[in-house]
Design an enzyme around this catalytic site. Structure first.
Site, mmCIF file in Angstrom:
data_model
loop_
_atom_site.group_PDB
_atom_site.id
_atom_site.type_symbol
_atom_site.label_atom_id
_atom_site.label_comp_id
_atom_site.label_asym_id
_atom_site.label_seq_id
_atom_site.Cartn_x
_atom_site.Cartn_y
_atom_site.Cartn_z
ATOM 1 N N HIS A 52 0.986 -1.081 0.033
ATOM 2 C CA HIS A 52 -0.094 -0.037 0.023
ATOM 3 C C HIS A 52 0.821 1.213 0.064
ATOM 4 O O HIS A 52 0.667 2.158 -0.903
ATOM 5 C CB HIS A 52 -0.832 0.113 1.341
ATOM 6 C CG HIS A 52 -1.737 1.170 1.418
ATOM 7 N ND1 HIS A 52 -3.142 1.462 1.098
ATOM 8 C CD2 HIS A 52 -1.560 2.473 1.680
ATOM 9 C CE1 HIS A 52 -3.632 2.449 1.193
ATOM 10 N NE2 HIS A 52 -2.669 3.199 1.718
ATOM 11 N N GLU A 53 1.675 1.295 0.906
ATOM 12 C CA GLU A 53 2.500 2.652 1.145
ATOM 13 C C GLU A 53 3.385 2.738 -0.179
ATOM 14 O O GLU A 53 3.744 3.774 -0.482
ATOM 15 C CB GLU A 53 3.255 2.694 2.483
ATOM 16 C CG GLU A 53 2.728 2.680 3.438
ATOM 17 C CD GLU A 53 1.524 3.606 3.725
ATOM 18 O OE1 GLU A 53 1.700 4.846 3.050
ATOM 19 O OE2 GLU A 53 0.539 3.566 4.198
ATOM 20 N N HIS A 100 1.984 4.438 -2.651
ATOM 21 C CA HIS A 100 1.533 6.023 -3.028
ATOM 22 C C HIS A 100 3.223 6.583 -3.198
ATOM 23 O O HIS A 100 3.247 7.362 -4.014
ATOM 24 C CB HIS A 100 1.662 6.375 -1.224
ATOM 25 C CG HIS A 100 0.206 6.292 -0.813
ATOM 26 N ND1 HIS A 100 -0.863 7.115 -1.323
ATOM 27 C CD2 HIS A 100 -0.204 5.841 0.344
ATOM 28 C CE1 HIS A 100 -1.975 6.627 -0.737
ATOM 29 N NE2 HIS A 100 -1.428 5.986 0.319
#
Ligand SMILES: [Zn+2]
Length: 698
Positions: A490-491, A494
């Site tokens: 997820h990170e 980003h």
């Protein structure tokens, strides 16, 4: 007397010399890729550079105002967009305050908060500046602007209107006072939460109480106890990495209850760290601010510039998912009751039983042992052969670790060059995975320097992923849970968004808040694809590739527990909306009571509390996601639909789809509305079925 004067002079000279050495004030750092030389910058350096930075920005803006030429796009909008260089350079102290805070940095945050707030108000309510912006805005058809320039102009104009420049002087004063108080309260909210997360403990006195807890967590708890002067006992703080394993694995119901309540009640202990009244004041001030700007409530003001556009659209989506999610949670509850009966536990399930028995029910249903799965999820393998592997297959990226020559702000954070297909370094990446004192809870992506141009040269963004993952313990390396692996992907999604950003002007806005989670959440879809899993999931002792049988079990069980998880998430999203849709905030509003009543009225199962209670809901009350926690599920409609674009080709690494995603979603910043950018990528509107399927709610 004379001597004293001499001494004073000598001191002054010495101070000037020290100031001259402030690395932030040098034109160049002289480090590789101009990475900030973290080790050499003191808190005093940050303070000085912030103050000077504000002065400088003021002078730059005054120069725009004083310019005698006819206002145009270049001498107003571009000049404004490029102003504040030193301030943004100095602003990295605030990233450090989240990642590696110290009492000195926290004090600096408190000291700067009112000064920065006054500075922002000076800019945002500057009538002479706005007159120039308005002139350019009114003549926009004369400049032959491209899409990025149009957006930059439009958002600049809108942001000043939103900042209150059109208000009467009296109302501007009122708004500035509200902004100041809000920034102080939000800061206080976050600092209280940091305290209750890192420095409140549940102590176990005997090993017997820890039955069921994995050995690695027992060892960490012993270490933590020793650190806080309770040698021989076991301590848990309220970081998820510390307390979640208790909730998931500990047989001892009393211990689970203590941990659950302590976690859930962070900043709700009626002590100096209590956030109830702070939260009420924040909600009240946000409403006052919205009213001042002509909106009926804060949500209306916030949502105006988002994909969702208004509260009704948000509630429509949340309500659409709420009923099937509650139905699913009730199914799971039946399993939990059956497991409790088997365990001869009397009474109804309680919130602290949920994770424990859900885990047991999952084990029984799918014969899956998450502790065994973890033995295949060693952090370096997940990162290099999972997270990086997917980025390589999709976008041709390679990663080179820089062990010695790059500045480090924290010894355990790793630094990497991000290299594209042509061998160019397109970004610098820091992965900072482990919890420590002074680090905020949760996981986030940020930049020490956003992508920008220096003349014709694209300066590489310096990107940071901060997480609180499982640490190594004893002779075991850092073995992760399925959830933690998801967080890493997820990170990193980003981070990819930050790596590929390629816009001309520094002031070009980012994407809308409810679009931001698309790049991160779409990246999660690859994490447990069998082809990817086989590439990184290797047993930490033997190196054996994860057996097919276990891969199948992960896949089969992946949707189990989604009823609970979805309800828990939606509950927090609804409370966030309910609070910000208020059109009156009573002086005696009890935010915790408000939360309980609102959720009971919607028929939430008694065993489920919202993922965050108002007193520790930093997304909503701390600032970033106010009337915006719904964004995750809003973006999930997009990410599930986007991943289908790959699946429909029969190849999850389809190069043509990946190229479109990079081109239309990851690179252009927020130069278009999210709905337009998504349409450019997919060729149609997103559909919600992907999300319901993905969560097993269909
Ligand atoms: Zn995110």
């Amino acid at each position: 007397m004379k001597k004293r004067i001499l001494l004073a002079v000598a001191l002054t000279v010495f101070c000037t010399a020290a100031l001259a050495q402030n690395p932030l004030l040098q034109r160049r750092y002289g480090t590789p890729y101009e990475i900030p030389p973290f080790e050499k910058i003191t808190v005093d350096n940050y303070r000085e550079a912030m103050l000077k930075g504000m002065e400088q920005e003021k002078a730059e803006i005054q120069a725009i105002i004083d310019n005698k030429e006819t206002p145009n796009f270049q001498n107003v909008i571009v000049a404004l967009s490029e102003s504040g260089d030193l301030l943004s350079k100095a602003g990295i102290w605030s990233n450090l305050n989240s990642a590696s805070s110290t009492p000195e940095l926290q004090a600096l945050a408190r000291e700067l908060s009112p000064i920065r707030s006054a500075h922002s108000s000076w800019i945002s309510m500057n009538k002479p500046l706005f007159d120039k912006i308005k002139y350019v805005y009114d003549h926009r058809d004369e400049y032959n602007l491209n899409q990025e320039e149009k957006t930059l102009l439009d958002r600049t104009y809108q942001s000043y209107v939103k900042g209150g420049v059109l208000l009467s002087p009296d109302k501007q004063k009122e708004l500035a006072a509200i902004n100041l108080e809000l920034s102080n309260l939000q800061l206080q909210f976050s600092q209280n939460l940091k305290h209750d997360t890192n420095q409140t403990y549940v102590i176990a006195n005997s090993l017997k109480e820890l039955e069921g807890l994995p050995q690695a967590n027992i060892e960490l708890a012993a270490k933590l106890a020793e650190k806080i002067g309770q040698k021989g006992k076991w301590a848990f703080n309220m970081q998820r990495a510390s307390c979640n394993p208790v909730l998931q694995y500990c047989k001892n119901r009393e211990l689970r209850k203590k941990v659950y309540l302590m976690y859930n009640d962070r900043c709700n202990h009626n002590d100096e760290y209590d956030n109830k009244e702070i939260a009420r004041k924040i909600i009240d001030l946000r409403l006052k601010k919205a009213n001042l700007m002509g909106y009926k409530n804060f949500a209306e003001m916030q949502l105006k510039d988002r994909m969702a556009e208004n509260a009704k659209n948000v509630y429509d989506l949340l309500d659409q998912i709420w009923a099937p999610a509650v139905a699913k949670a009730n199914e799971e509850l039946a399993d939990i009751k059956a497991m409790m009966k088997k365990d001869k536990v009397k009474g109804q399930p309680q919130p602290w039983d949920y994770m424990y028995y859900l885990d047991k029910a999952k084990k029984a249903k799918f014969d899956i042992d998450e502790a065994l799965v973890s033995e295949y999820l060693e952090i370096d393998n997940v990162q290099k052969n999972g997270v990086f592997y997917v980025a390589n297959k999709l976008y041709g990226l390679n990663f080179r670790e820089r062990t010695e020559d790059y500045p480090v702000y924290e010894a355990t954070a790793k630094s990497w060059d991000v290299i594209d297909r042509d061998g160019n370094v397109i970004a610098i990446y820091y992965s900072d995975y482990f919890p420590r004192d002074g680090k905020n809870a949760g996981a986030w992506n940020t930049t020490f320097r956003g992508q920008r141009y220096d003349g014709a040269q694209r300066l590489q963004p310096i990107v940071l992923n901060c997480c609180n993952l499982a640490m190594p313990s004893g002779d075991r390396p850092a073995l992760q849970t399925i959830d933690n692996v998801t967080t890493m992907f997820h990170e990193f999604g980003h981070a990819l968004h930050s790596f590929f950003r390629n816009v001309k002007y520094r002031g070009t806005p980012g994407v809308e808040r409810d679009f931001v989670e698309l790049p991160s959440q779409v990246n999660e879809h690859w994490a447990f694809e069998p082809e990817v899993l086989r590439h990184y999931a290797k047993h930490y002792k033997t190196g054996e590739v994860i057996p097919q049988e276990l891969v199948d079990k992960i896949e089969a069980s992946s949707k189990y527990g989604q009823g609970f998880a979805t309800v828990e998430y939606l509950a927090a999203s609804l409370v966030d909306m309910d609070l910000h849709c208020l059109e009156e905030v009573p002086a005696d509003l009890d935010v915790m009571k408000f939360q309980a009543e609102k959720l009971a009225a919607r028929g939430i199962p008694k065993q489920i509390l919202p993922r965050y209670s108002v007193t520790n809901f930093s997304h909503s009350l701390g600032g970033g996601y106010s009337a915006g926690y719904y964004s995750y599920i809003w973006a999930e409609v997009l990410d599930c639909d986007a991943f289908k674009a790959y699946q429909e080709t029969g190849d999850i690494f389809n190069q043509e789809v990946a190229e479109r995603f990079r081109k239309y979603i990851l690179s252009p910043g927020g130069i278009d509305k999210g709905s337009v950018m998504y349409h450019n990528f997919r060729g149609r509107e997103p559909k919600v079925d992907g999300l319901l399927e993905n969560r097993g709610l269909k």
